[in-house]
Enzyme design. Structure first.
Site, PDB file in Angstrom:
ATOM      1  N   ASP A 144       8.155  50.373  82.791  1.00  0.00           N
ATOM      2  CA  ASP A 144       6.906  49.700  82.437  1.00  0.00           C
ATOM      3  C   ASP A 144       7.150  48.195  82.463  1.00  0.00           C
ATOM      4  O   ASP A 144       8.054  47.694  81.781  1.00  0.00           O
ATOM      5  CB  ASP A 144       6.451  50.109  81.036  1.00  0.00           C
TER       6      ASP A 144
ATOM      7  N   ASP B 274      -3.517  59.445  82.325  1.00  0.00           N
ATOM      8  CA  ASP B 274      -3.132  59.287  80.923  1.00  0.00           C
ATOM      9  C   ASP B 274      -3.958  60.270  80.101  1.00  0.00           C
ATOM     10  O   ASP B 274      -5.160  60.076  79.905  1.00  0.00           O
ATOM     11  CB  ASP B 274      -3.376  57.850  80.455  1.00  0.00           C
TER      12      ASP B 274
END
EC number: 4.3.2.10
Length: 257
Positions: free
Chosen positions: A11, A130
């Site tokens: 990330d 997600d």
């Protein structure tokens, strides 16, 4: 049998690799290029980079580090972050990425999946999802703009419906990011992965919850995922990739050493 893939997830925020828990409270893990090189040398099968605030900030992933990563690793890598057009994707692929992943932009414009697949081939197009289990409703819901807690929103999509829609539109691979498990190191959500696997006919990558070698094995053997993505256990050196691969092979999982 195709080999299962071990995929470190990086990330990216403000030019460095970070990691949060349940998509919040991010701490710095290290440099982008340095970690990429380390994982390639350790035997990762692939890398995934998420510029986690690109979509919520209404910008595209910074391409300068994409080219630097391409120069130092010889394994495939995928890049995600604010890719909203064929041109955005073209530039990232030209800078050296092997695949692009779209998440929030695909929810805003599902036709983007088709346009990318028609231009670059389905093998280049990954759709990240997600997914959040809402205990009040008992439903798996798709969330959008998860890189910024203040801007995260629940969409109208149930996860299984969006998985099917994304495939229909040309997704060549699905990454299921299970938000409830993210960073908890208590294992992948096998129940949800099995439900998704039943409707997902393209490669499926599990993401969120890896904390032990057994968790990888269970995702591969019980949920039949094609790849397992993890972050904190690799960033913090809790599970060395070479040891993980040897252990999985001994457990009967088809894995590249």
């Amino acid at each position: 049998m195709l080999s299962k893939r071990i995929i470190p997830c990086l990330d990216v925020k403000d030019g460095v690799v970070v990691k949060g828990v349940q998509f919040r409270n991010h701490e710095v893990m290290g440099g982008i290029v340095e970690l990429a090189r380390r994982y390639a040398e350790e035997g990762a099968d692939e890398l995934v980079f998420y510029d986690i605030t690109a979509s919520s900030d209404a910008r595209v992933v910074d391409k300068s580090w994409v080219s630097r990563v391409a120069e130092v690793i010889d394994i495939p890598f995928c890049v995600a972050g604010g890719i909203k057009s064929v041109e955005d994707a073209r530039q990232i692929l030209e800078f050296g990425a092997d695949k692009v992943s779209i998440n929030s932009p695909a929810l805003a414009d599902p036709g983007l999946i088709t346009r990318l697949a028609e231009r670059f081939g389905v093998q280049c197009v990954v759709v990240g999802i997600d997914s959040y289990f809402d205990a009040d409703t008992g439903h798996y819901q798709v969330k959008q703009f998860t890189g910024d807690e203040s801007r995260t929103r629940t969409t109208a999509w149930h996860t299984l419906d969006w998985v099917q829609e994304a495939q229909k539109r040309g997704a060549g691979e699905i990454v299921l990011n299970v938000m409830n498990q993210d960073g908890m190191r208590q294992g992948y959500d096998l129940e949800q992965l099995k439900l998704v696997r039943a409707v997902c006919k393209v490669p499926l990558i599990a993401s969120g919850g890896a904390g032990a070698m057994e968790h990888f094995r269970d995702a591969f053997t019980l949920a039949d995922v094609d790849g397992a993505l993890a972050a904190s256990v690799f960033h913090k050196g809790l599970i060395p990739i070479p040891e993980l691969k040897r252990w999985l092979k001994n457990e009967g999982v088809a894995i590249r050493e």
